[in-house]
Design a protein around this motif. Sequence first.
Motif, PDB file in Angstrom:
ATOM      1  N   ASP B  95       0.863  -1.181   0.000  1.00  0.00           N
ATOM      2  CA  ASP B  95       0.000   0.000   0.000  1.00  0.00           C
ATOM      3  C   ASP B  95       0.904   1.237   0.000  1.00  0.00           C
ATOM      4  O   ASP B  95       2.106   1.120   0.240  1.00  0.00           O
ATOM      5  CB  ASP B  95      -0.887   0.012   1.261  1.00  0.00           C
ATOM      6  N   ASN B 113      -5.026   3.130   2.835  1.00  0.00           N
ATOM      7  CA  ASN B 113      -6.199   3.127   1.966  1.00  0.00           C
ATOM      8  C   ASN B 113      -7.309   2.219   2.495  1.00  0.00           C
ATOM      9  O   ASN B 113      -7.046   1.109   2.955  1.00  0.00           O
ATOM     10  CB  ASN B 113      -5.803   2.666   0.560  1.00  0.00           C
ATOM     11  N   ASN B 116      -7.497  -1.328   1.479  1.00  0.00           N
ATOM     12  CA  ASN B 116      -6.387  -2.180   1.919  1.00  0.00           C
ATOM     13  C   ASN B 116      -6.269  -2.321   3.432  1.00  0.00           C
ATOM     14  O   ASN B 116      -5.354  -2.983   3.919  1.00  0.00           O
ATOM     15  CB  ASN B 116      -5.058  -1.592   1.423  1.00  0.00           C
ATOM     16  N   LYS B 119      -5.941  -5.875   4.917  1.00  0.00           N
ATOM     17  CA  LYS B 119      -4.698  -6.497   4.418  1.00  0.00           C
ATOM     18  C   LYS B 119      -3.475  -5.841   5.077  1.00  0.00           C
ATOM     19  O   LYS B 119      -2.555  -6.534   5.522  1.00  0.00           O
ATOM     20  CB  LYS B 119      -4.634  -6.316   2.903  1.00  0.00           C
ATOM     21  N   ASP B 120      -3.482  -4.519   5.136  1.00  0.00           N
ATOM     22  CA  ASP B 120      -2.349  -3.784   5.716  1.00  0.00           C
ATOM     23  C   ASP B 120      -2.183  -4.117   7.197  1.00  0.00           C
ATOM     24  O   ASP B 120      -1.070  -4.309   7.687  1.00  0.00           O
ATOM     25  CB  ASP B 120      -2.549  -2.265   5.582  1.00  0.00           C
ATOM     26  N   TYR B 240      -3.797   3.349  -5.261  1.00  0.00           N
ATOM     27  CA  TYR B 240      -3.463   1.931  -5.168  1.00  0.00           C
ATOM     28  C   TYR B 240      -4.481   1.114  -5.961  1.00  0.00           C
ATOM     29  O   TYR B 240      -5.678   1.358  -5.912  1.00  0.00           O
ATOM     30  CB  TYR B 240      -3.449   1.440  -3.708  1.00  0.00           C
ATOM     31  N   SER B 245       0.777  -1.166  -7.191  1.00  0.00           N
ATOM     32  CA  SER B 245       0.219  -2.437  -6.725  1.00  0.00           C
ATOM     33  C   SER B 245       1.362  -3.340  -6.299  1.00  0.00           C
ATOM     34  O   SER B 245       2.529  -2.931  -6.342  1.00  0.00           O
ATOM     35  CB  SER B 245      -0.557  -3.120  -7.854  1.00  0.00           C
ATOM     36  N   ASP B 246       1.040  -4.562  -5.950  1.00  0.00           N
ATOM     37  CA  ASP B 246       2.101  -5.507  -5.577  1.00  0.00           C
ATOM     38  C   ASP B 246       2.834  -6.053  -6.805  1.00  0.00           C
ATOM     39  O   ASP B 246       3.689  -6.923  -6.700  1.00  0.00           O
ATOM     40  CB  ASP B 246       1.546  -6.633  -4.696  1.00  0.00           C
TER      41      ASP B 246
END
Lengths: 128, 364
Positions: B95, B113, B116, B119-120, B240, B245-246
């Motif tokens: 992120d 965000n 996210n 997930k973060d 994002y 992104s990843d």
Amino acid sequence: MYPENLYYSQDHEWLKIEGEEAILGITDFAQKQLGDIIFVDLPAVGKTVEAHQAIATVESVKSVSDIYSPVAGEVVQVNQEVAQTPELINRDPHGQGWILRLKIKDKSELNKLMKAGDYEKFLEGLEH
Amino acid sequence: MKKTRLYQVHKEAGARLIEFAGWEMPVEYRGLIDEHLAVRTKAGLFDVSHMGEIIVDGPEALALVQYLTPNDASKLLPGQIQYSALTTDEGTFVDDLLVYCLSVPDKYLLVVNAANTDKDFAWVKDKAASFKVKATNESDRYSQLALQGPLAQEILQPLTDLDLSQMKTFHFAYGQVAGIDSLVSRTGYTGEDGFEIYTLSEKPDVIWKAIVAKGEPLGLQPIGLGARDTLRLEAKLMLYGNDISDKTTVLEADLKWIVKFQKGDFLGKAVLEKQLAEGLKKKLVGFEVVDRGIARPHYPVYIGGQKVSEVCSGSYGPYVKKAIGLVYLPIEFTAIGTELEIGIRDKMVKARVVPTPFYKREKK
């Protein structure tokens, strides 16, 4: 609100019949849903279209929407004014904001479209 | 769907609401273009309570932040803020975020965000296990308002005990806004001057209403997520999922300025160092559409007839009055002026690489 002399489709287009031709635009409901319209992609004159086929594209800042022709026909004129000034569609959707003119292939297809009162009822149904 | 504490206010204001990252949020009030221009020329008020707030607290909080992010958080004093990223081992993005220094070296607020947040938090919590730090997800407790635009200070000053003229960009302070305890920072996501107001109060609507009452006579408007997106794109602020992104590294995203190799170890450092030494293969650049048409996310991008990429963010910019966007291009095609073609429906439309940001406010 919705003019009595127009035909309306479930995709929120309107048609105004003038002899064998129809002027096509999008309804006030459609322009409100789209928000500020900033771009109109018009077809070439002479293009033929089947009923329910995409014939033009309008874009707001955040969205892209196809405009479907409610009837089959051939494009005989496009509104260059809306190409230059797309916000005409927001300002006057049933008038100056018309999009194109079609030569209608089969006028009996108009029977499948709604009149103003039915379209208004159709819209009420969408809100629930 | 989650609702912010300002949901009722938005309903009353006649906002059109949409689902965004699991939240029911206002996308538009009076109209996107009107709202966008209000922020550029006057002021706009945003409910951004959906943003995530993660607090890391403990003697090794700074060490954890240093490990998780490429920017140098050791430079921060209490009251200072830094733009940074949560990076993977590969130097790509978990992120992007703001790091608020609450206390050195033991307490930091990470603002992440909405899409996210979970997930973060899982990521931070997992990494925090090897540090003397407790990570907590405070997102549902905080409301966040953003007041942005050239008149932001003039509107907010009469409502707060803080001296806003003394608050520099990327700084924050604790004070009251409309009598409600708040954290006020000089930050935003629009390219304008402005403030973000965080509060734990159950009544953030008191702040909202006070700002609207003070600001409306001066031209302030409530602003939805629609204009928030076009404002940030004109200012080339990252989104994002669109621009980062990843799958993309911090260097490829052209954010080398947040990577401080000298500071010590951090996640992804080795990969980023290697990438820097070997040279980037692709980089994020801005483009504008030259012909008529609007480039949208995922539209194909061609150079010399070959498909080379897809549009990341792409939209009409209501203030710059152009169709603009961001795209990752092979490094040999990233020079300003490079001609591109974008596939828009059945047409190939000309575009070219331009300097960014697309919009930069004039400093007073």
